[in-house]
Design a protein around this motif. Structure first.
Motif, mmCIF file in Angstrom:
data_model
loop_
_atom_site.group_PDB
_atom_site.id
_atom_site.type_symbol
_atom_site.label_atom_id
_atom_site.label_comp_id
_atom_site.label_asym_id
_atom_site.label_seq_id
_atom_site.Cartn_x
_atom_site.Cartn_y
_atom_site.Cartn_z
ATOM 1 N N GLU A 259 9.978 51.408 -10.675
ATOM 2 C CA GLU A 259 10.144 51.107 -9.257
ATOM 3 C C GLU A 259 11.385 50.262 -8.985
ATOM 4 N N LEU A 260 12.004 49.740 -10.022
ATOM 5 C CA LEU A 260 13.204 48.922 -9.854
ATOM 6 C C LEU A 260 14.420 49.797 -9.554
ATOM 7 N N PRO A 261 15.417 49.249 -8.857
ATOM 8 C CA PRO A 261 16.706 49.951 -8.717
ATOM 9 C C PRO A 261 17.529 49.799 -9.995
ATOM 10 N N GLU B 250 12.395 43.016 -18.011
ATOM 11 C CA GLU B 250 12.774 42.868 -16.605
ATOM 12 C C GLU B 250 13.848 41.794 -16.417
ATOM 13 N N THR B 251 13.681 40.644 -17.076
ATOM 14 C CA THR B 251 14.688 39.591 -16.922
ATOM 15 C C THR B 251 16.004 39.989 -17.577
ATOM 16 N N PHE B 252 15.933 40.730 -18.683
ATOM 17 C CA PHE B 252 17.178 41.170 -19.314
ATOM 18 C C PHE B 252 17.875 42.211 -18.441
ATOM 19 N N ALA B 253 17.100 43.094 -17.817
ATOM 20 C CA ALA B 253 17.682 44.069 -16.901
ATOM 21 C C ALA B 253 18.344 43.373 -15.716
ATOM 22 N N GLN B 254 17.686 42.352 -15.173
ATOM 23 C CA GLN B 254 18.240 41.575 -14.062
ATOM 24 C C GLN B 254 19.617 41.025 -14.442
ATOM 25 N N PHE B 255 19.695 40.437 -15.635
ATOM 26 C CA PHE B 255 20.961 39.868 -16.103
ATOM 27 C C PHE B 255 21.993 40.959 -16.367
ATOM 28 N N ALA B 256 21.575 42.004 -17.088
ATOM 29 C CA ALA B 256 22.513 43.057 -17.475
ATOM 30 C C ALA B 256 23.135 43.726 -16.255
ATOM 31 N N ALA B 257 22.329 43.920 -15.216
ATOM 32 C CA ALA B 257 22.832 44.585 -14.015
ATOM 33 C C ALA B 257 23.967 43.813 -13.369
ATOM 34 N N GLN B 258 23.926 42.485 -13.459
ATOM 35 C CA GLN B 258 25.005 41.675 -12.879
ATOM 36 C C GLN B 258 26.324 41.879 -13.619
ATOM 37 N N HIS B 259 26.244 42.429 -14.818
ATOM 38 C CA HIS B 259 27.440 42.741 -15.604
ATOM 39 C C HIS B 259 27.701 44.247 -15.660
ATOM 40 N N GLY B 260 27.006 45.011 -14.805
ATOM 41 C CA GLY B 260 27.300 46.432 -14.687
ATOM 42 C C GLY B 260 26.481 47.357 -15.549
ATOM 43 N N ASP C 227 9.291 34.150 -19.522
ATOM 44 C CA ASP C 227 9.303 34.575 -18.124
ATOM 45 C C ASP C 227 10.468 33.948 -17.358
ATOM 46 N N GLN C 228 11.352 33.263 -18.076
ATOM 47 C CA GLN C 228 12.462 32.560 -17.441
ATOM 48 C C GLN C 228 13.702 33.448 -17.305
ATOM 49 N N PRO C 229 14.546 33.169 -16.303
ATOM 50 C CA PRO C 229 15.821 33.899 -16.205
ATOM 51 C C PRO C 229 16.649 33.705 -17.467
ATOM 52 N N ILE C 230 17.512 34.666 -17.747
ATOM 53 C CA ILE C 230 18.331 34.612 -18.964
ATOM 54 C C ILE C 230 19.141 33.326 -19.027
ATOM 55 N N GLU C 231 19.629 32.861 -17.893
ATOM 56 C CA GLU C 231 20.468 31.665 -17.882
ATOM 57 C C GLU C 231 19.685 30.430 -18.348
ATOM 58 N N VAL C 232 18.424 30.324 -17.971
ATOM 59 C CA VAL C 232 17.573 29.209 -18.421
ATOM 60 C C VAL C 232 17.217 29.388 -19.894
ATOM 61 N N LEU C 233 16.826 30.595 -20.243
ATOM 62 C CA LEU C 233 16.423 30.887 -21.618
ATOM 63 C C LEU C 233 17.575 30.660 -22.590
ATOM 64 N N ARG C 234 18.774 30.983 -22.158
ATOM 65 C CA ARG C 234 19.952 30.806 -23.011
ATOM 66 C C ARG C 234 20.115 29.345 -23.409
ATOM 67 N N GLU C 235 19.900 28.425 -22.473
ATOM 68 C CA GLU C 235 20.050 27.008 -22.796
ATOM 69 C C GLU C 235 18.934 26.523 -23.708
ATOM 70 N N GLN C 236 17.726 27.068 -23.534
ATOM 71 C CA GLN C 236 16.634 26.739 -24.447
ATOM 72 C C GLN C 236 16.946 27.238 -25.859
ATOM 73 N N ARG D 45 22.371 40.110 -5.477
ATOM 74 C CA ARG D 45 21.793 40.442 -4.182
ATOM 75 C C ARG D 45 20.275 40.574 -4.197
ATOM 76 N N MET D 46 19.664 40.681 -5.379
ATOM 77 C CA MET D 46 18.207 40.806 -5.416
ATOM 78 C C MET D 46 17.672 40.388 -6.770
ATOM 79 N N GLU D 47 16.389 40.051 -6.818
ATOM 80 C CA GLU D 47 15.703 39.705 -8.063
ATOM 81 C C GLU D 47 14.720 40.815 -8.415
ATOM 82 N N PHE D 48 14.558 41.045 -9.711
ATOM 83 C CA PHE D 48 13.611 42.050 -10.186
ATOM 84 C C PHE D 48 12.248 41.373 -10.367
#
Length: 572
Positions: A130-132, A91-101, A508-517, A363-366
Motif C-alpha cells: 500500500e506504500l508509494p 518500512e523504515t529503511f524504505a522511508q530512508f532509501a526513498a529520500q535518496h532515490g 521501530d526508530q527512524p534510520i537517523e536515530v538508529l544510526r546514532e545508536q 514529503r511523507m512518512e511510511f
C-alpha cells in the motif's frame, strides 16, 4: 496496478477528454531502452506515465504543472539484494532509501520466516504494497544456519507458496548450495518449483571454481553477487550468470571491481547490477543505490551505464521493466530529479505518482505495516553462571568478519572472570524460550568486553559474550527489561543499549536515530578492543553455516566443513 476504469480514464487523457494529474515540462530524461537523454513533456495520471514527447495535453485544468528545466530525470533506483532487517525494519529503511532515490527493493524474507507465520508474513507484505514504494521479495530455500526445525520452515510446499506470489521474483539466495550439489532432495525440489514458476534463482558462491559455477548453472541458478575481483566477475559472465557487483560494509568492493572491468575493456555494463547487500544504518550515511552510482561515476563508468546498473538492468533481468525503469507510457511514474548528472542523490523523488521528496525535503512518512505480529521479546526465565559455563575446551577463533576456525582453549572455563590480557571471552547461545543452551569460548571478538547480550541474531535466539559472567548476566537482565536489542554491561552498570522493540530483532526508530545508536554501540565495542569490520555482521555471522569454518548453532558448535557437531547443545 490499474483497473479497467482507471485505464479508460488514462486513455481519455490521451484522447483530450480528461486532464492528467501531473504534467512535467522541459524534462531532460534518460530513456533506458535507447540509452539516450531525451527532452520533452511527461504526462502522469493515477501514478502512471501516460505520454512522453513534445506535446502538451489538450486539457490541463486541475493538473499539477512542474517545470523541470535545469534538472536531469532518471528512473527511480532499484536495490536488487536487500536484507531489510539489519537493525532497521523494511518500512523504515524504505522511508530512508526513498529520500535518496531508491524506490524499489528486492528483499530477503529470512527474518520473516524465522519470526512469524506464513499467513502473518503475507499480510505484512500486502500492507507494504500500500506504500508509494515498490517491494519485491525473495523466497529463501535454506536457513544459512543449523535449525532444529529446518525441515518444517523450508519445506518445499511452503517455499512454493512464497514463489507463487507475484511480488516474489526470485528463489534464494542459496547459501546452502553445497547441499544442492550433493543432491539434497528438499533443496532440489524447491529450486525446481522456482524454475517451473518462472522465477530467477540467486546463488551465493564466494570463491567458486569454474566447475562449481558450471554445475550450479545446470541446476538452474541464474545469478550471483559474490564476485570479489574483475576476473571473478568475468568468470561468472562467461558461464552465463547475471552479475551483481557489491559495495557493503564488510565487502566494499565496487570501485576496484568497476576499475578492473574498465581496465579489461569488457563491454558488459548492460549486463551488470549493483547492490549494497543489506548493510547496517551507519554504512548508509551517504545513501543507498545513489551511493553505488556515485562510486561508479568516480570509477570512470559512463553516466548512462552507471544509472542503468541501478535501475533498468535490474528491471529487465527480473522481468519488471513493463512497470519500472523506463520513462515511457504504461510504467509507474517513479522518477528522480537530479541537480547534476554526476550527483545521483535527487532533489525531488516521485514514486508511483506520489511526491516523497520535494526541493530536498521529505514529503511523507511510511506507516502502513502492523509490526505487532512479531511477538514481544519477553523471556520468562533467568540465567545463572552455570548456563554460561562451557564444558569442552573447544573455542571459536574469529580470524576476521567472515572466517572462523576451531581451536583448543586453555582458559579456566569455571572461572567467573577472564583477564583482559588476552582476547578470549565466554560465549553462549541461549534459546529465546529458555529450553536449551550452547556454551563455548570465543577468541578474537574483543579484549575487554565484560558483558554483551544480544537478541539480534540469525535465529532470534540470545547471544551472550563477555569476560565476566556476572556482567553477561547483567546485560541479559537489561536485555529483558528493554524488550530486546543489544546491551553492553561493565563494572556493575549498563554501559550502552540499542533497543530493538520489534520482536527483539528490529528497531521501530527512524534510520537517523538508529544510526546514532549503532554508532554509540560500535564505538563502545571499539574502545574495548573490537577490531573487526562490522560488529552487526559479527553477531549475525556467528551462526552462519554458509561461512567457514566453525559456527554456534541451535544444534551446537558446528564444524561446517566436516558437517560435524563439536559441542552439542544442552537442554536446560
Amino acid at each position: 496496478m490499474w483497473n479497467a476504469e482507471e485505464i479508460a480514464s488514462q486513455i481519455a487523457v490521451i484522447d483530450g477528454k480528461e486532464a492528467p494529474d501531473l504534467i512535467i515540462t522541459n524534462a531532460t530524461y534518460l530513456h533506458s531502452i535507447l540509452k539516450q537523454w531525451k527532452t520533452g513533456t511527461i504526462w502522469i495520471k493515477q501514478g502512471r506515465i501516460l505520454y512522453t514527447g513534445e506535446r502538451m495535453p489538450p486539457l490541463t485544468e486541475g493538473a499539477e504543472l512542474i517545470d523541470a528545466a535545469g534538472k536531469w530525470i532518471v528512473p527511480g533506483y532499484i536495490e536488487p539484494h536487500v536484507h531489510p532487517f539489519q537493525l532497521y525494519n523494511p518500512e523504515t529503511f524504505a522511508q530512508f532509501a526513498a529520500q535518496h532515490g531508491t524506490t524499489t527493493f528486492l528483499a530477503d524474507n529470512l527474518m520473516l520466516l524465522m519470526s512469524i507465520s506464513q499467513e502473518q508474513a503475507f499480510t505484512l507484505l500486502d500492507e507494504l504494497k500500500e506504500l508509494p514504494f515498490s517491494f519485491y521479495w525473495w523466497a529463501r530455500m535454506d536457513s544459512q544456519t543449523n535449525l532444529q526445525n529446518e525441515a518444517e520452515v523450508f519445506a518445499p510446499e511452503k517455499v512454493e507458496e512464497w514463489l507463487k506470489r507475484d511480488d516474489v521474483l526470485m528463489g534464494g539466495e542459496l547459501t546452502g548450495w553445497p547441499r544442492l550439489l550433493k543432491g539434497d532432495p528438499v533443496m532440489t525440489e524447491s529450486l525446481q518449483k522456482a524454475k517451473q514458476l518462472g522465477k530467477k534463482v540467486e546463488g551465493h558462491f564466494p570463491g567458486a571454481s569454474e566447475r562449481t559455477l558450471a554445475r550450479m548453472r545446470l541446476l538452474g541458478v541464474n545469478g550471483d553477487h559474490e564476485s570479489m575481483t574483475a576476473d571473478e566477475a568475468e568468470a561468472r559472465l562467461l558461464q552465463g550468470y547475471a552479475v551483481t557487483l557489491r559495495e557493503s560494509s564488510i565487502r566494499p568492493d565496487l570501485k576496484p571491481l568497476l576499475e578492473g572491468i574498465l581496465e579489461k575493456e569488457l563491454n558488459v555494463f548492460d549486463h551488470l547490477m549493483m547492490t549494497t547487500d543489506g548493510s547496517p544504518p551507519l554504512f548508509h550515511e551517504d545513501g543507498v543505490m545513489d551511493k553505488c552510482i556515485r562510486i561508479a561515476l568516480e570509477a570512470g563508468v559512463d553516466p548512462i551505464d552507471a544509472y542503468q546498473m541501478a535501475s533498468y538492468n535490474i528491471a529487465r533481468y527480473y522481468d519488471i521493466d513493463d512497470l519500472h525503469s523506463v520513462i515511457a507510457p504504461g510504467r509507474f511514474a517513479t522518477l528522480n530529479f537530479l541537480s547534476d548528472i554526476r550527483e545521483p542523490n535527487p532533489t525531488d523523488v516521485l514514486s508511483k505518482g506520489v511526491w516523497l521528496k520535494r526541493d530536498g525535503q521529505a514529503r511523507m512518512e511510511f506507516n502502513k505495516a502492523d509490526w505487532s505480529v512479531f511477538l514481544n521479546f519477553a523471556p520468562d526465565f533467568e540465567l545463572t553462571q552455570e548456563d554460561l559455563t562451557a564444558t569442552e575446551p573447544i573455542g571459536i577463533d574469529m580470524l576476521n568478519d567472515v572466517i572462523t576456525k576451531p581451536y583448543e582453549t586453555t582458559v579456566d572455563l569455571s572461572a567467573e572472570k577472564l583477564e583482559d590480557a588476552h582476547d578470549e571471552s565466554f560465549l553462549a547461545l541461549i534459546d529465546r524460550n529458555g529450553k536449551w543452551r550452547v556454551t563455548a569460548v570465543i577468541k578474537g571478538f574483543a579484549r575487554s568486553v565484560q558483558g554483551l547480550a544480544s537478541s539480534y541474531s540469525n535465529t532470534g535466539d540470545i547471544i551472550l559474550i563477555g569476560k565476566d559472567k556476572n556482567e553477561m548476566l547483567r546485560a541479559f537482565r537489561q536485555l529483558k527489561e528493554i524488550g530486546g536489542g543489544i546491551v553492553l554491561a561493565e563494572d556493575e552498570k549498563v554501559l550502552c543499549e540499542l533497543p530493538l522493540s520489534i520482536g527483539g530483532s528490529l528497531s521501530d526508530q527512524p534510520i537517523e536515530v538508529l544510526r546514532e545508536q549503532e554508532r554509540e554501540f560500535k564505538q563502545a565495542l571499539s574502545d574495548r578492543g573490537y577490531e573487526k569490520g562490522d560488529a552487526v555482521y559479527s553477531l549475525l555471522f556467528l551462526q552462519s553455516t554458509h561461512l567457514p569454518y566453525v559456527r554456534v548453532t541451535q544444534l551446537g558448535v558446528a564444524d561446517v566443513m566436516r558437517n560435524k557437531v563439536l559441542i552439542p547443545m544442552t537442554e536446560r
